[in-house]
Write a protein that holds these residues in place. Structure first.
Motif, PDB file in Angstrom:
ATOM      1  N   THR A  30       0.847  -1.196   0.000  1.00 10.68           N
ATOM      2  CA  THR A  30       0.000   0.000   0.000  1.00 10.68           C
ATOM      3  C   THR A  30       0.882   1.245   0.000  1.00 10.68           C
ATOM      4  N   SER A  62      -2.769   4.043  -3.224  1.00 13.55           N
ATOM      5  CA  SER A  62      -3.318   2.845  -3.852  1.00 13.55           C
ATOM      6  C   SER A  62      -2.630   1.593  -3.300  1.00 13.55           C
ATOM      7  N   SER A  63      -3.182   0.417  -3.639  1.00 10.14           N
ATOM      8  CA  SER A  63      -2.663  -0.856  -3.145  1.00 10.14           C
ATOM      9  C   SER A  63      -2.481  -1.832  -4.288  1.00 10.14           C
ATOM     10  N   CYS A  64      -1.687  -2.852  -4.031  1.00 13.24           N
ATOM     11  CA  CYS A  64      -1.418  -3.892  -5.024  1.00 13.24           C
ATOM     12  C   CYS A  64      -1.199  -5.219  -4.299  1.00 13.24           C
TER      13      CYS A  64
END
Length: 239
Positions: A30, A62-64
Motif C-alpha cells: 500500500t 493505492s494498493s497492489c
C-alpha cells in the motif's frame, strides 16, 4: 530503516508445505504517500519461488496484491524451518510515471535517491492443519481419532457376526461354525420355499373357485331336468 513509502502486509510469508504440490501465499503493498512509488520484489531463492507482479508503480494511496508461489517440493521436512527471505524495495518516481518509465536503474543507489527496503522471511506451515476443537469436546479429540474409533466399532460388529459360542460358553471362530455366506444361502432357499408354497395356495384357491362355479351350473341343470321329469309325470297321472 522504517518504511515511509509502502506498507507491507503481512510481515512474514506463511506458505503451506506439501510434498509434490505447488502452494501460494499473498502479500499486499500500500502506497502511504501522495507520490508515485515504484516497487520491486526480490528473493534469496529465485529458482524456488515465482512472484506475480514482481515490480510495478503504485499510484498515491493505492494498493497492489502480490502472489508468491513455491514450486512443488520433493522431500518431507522433519521441521518447518526455512531460511528463505524476500526483499521489497521502493522508491519515489515522477508524477504520472507508468511502466514505460520503469527501469532497474531506479533501484540503484545514487545521491539524492532514497531507496527503502523491507525484508520478509518465509515460514512453512502445515498444508492441512487440524480443525479447531469445540470447547465441549475433549482437548485430545480430533477428526482423525473419530474416524479411527468408527473403524474399530465396525470391525467389532463384524467379529461378533463371524463368531459363535459353543456349549461350554467359549467363542469359536467363523472357520469352524457357519459362515456368513452359508447363512445367506440358507435364507435365500427359505425365501424360495415360502414363495413356492404361496403359489401352490393360490393355485388351490383358483381350482376351488372354478369347481364352485361348475357346481352351480350343474345344480341349475339338475333342477331343470327334475322339473321336466316332474311335469311329464304329472301329465301321465292326469291321464
Amino acid at each position: 530503516m522504517s518504511n515511509t513509502l509502502l506498507r507491507v502486509h503481512p510481515f512474514e510469508l506463511k506458505i503451506p508445505y506439501e510434498v509434490k504440490r505447488k502452494r501460494s501465499c499473498c502479500m499486499q503493498l500500500t502506497n502511504k504517500t501522495d507520490q508515485y512509488v515504484a516497487f520491486k520484489v526480490k528473493t534469496t531463492n529465485p529458482r524456488k519461488y515465482s512472484v506475480r507482479h514482481a515490480c510495478g508503480i503504485l499510484l498515491p494511496r493505492s494498493s497492489c496484491d502480490i502472489t508468491v508461489t513455491m514450486q512443488a517440493p520433493h522431500e518431507v521436512l522433519s521441521d518447518y524451518h526455512c531460511k528463505d527471505k524476500f526483499l521489497v524495495q521502493s522508491v519515489v518516481v515522477g508524477h504520472g510515471a507508468t511502466m514505460r518509465d520503469f527501469a532497474p536503474e531506479l533501484f540503484t543507489k545514487a545521491p539524492g535517491r532514497l531507496i527503502e527496503e523491507f525484508k520478509l522471511r518465509v515460514v512453512y506451515v502445515a498444508a492441512n492443519p487440524p480443525s479447531p476443537v469445540p470447547e465441549e469436546e475433549e482437548e485430545d479429540a480430533s477428526p482423525r481419532s473419530e474416524v479411527m474409533d468408527y473403524e474399530v466399532k465396525m470391525s467389532s460388529v463384524f467379529d461378533a457376526v463371524s463368531t459363535r459360542t459353543d456349549t461350554s460358553g467359549a467363542k469359536v471362530s467363523s472357520a469352524e461354525g457357519p459362515s456368513v455366506e452359508s447363512t445367506l444361502v440358507a435364507e435365500r432357499g427359505y425365501s424360495v420355499q415360502e414363495n413356492q408354497k404361496l403359489q401352490q395356495q393360490m393355485e388351490l384357491l383358483r381350482v376351488a373357485r372354478s369347481s364352485q362355479q361348475g357346481f352351480s351350473v350343474m345344480f341349475v341343470l339338475l333342477v331343470f331336468m327334475s322339473s321336466v321329469c316332474i311335469g311329464h309325470l304329472m301329465k301321465h297321472i292326469k291321464v
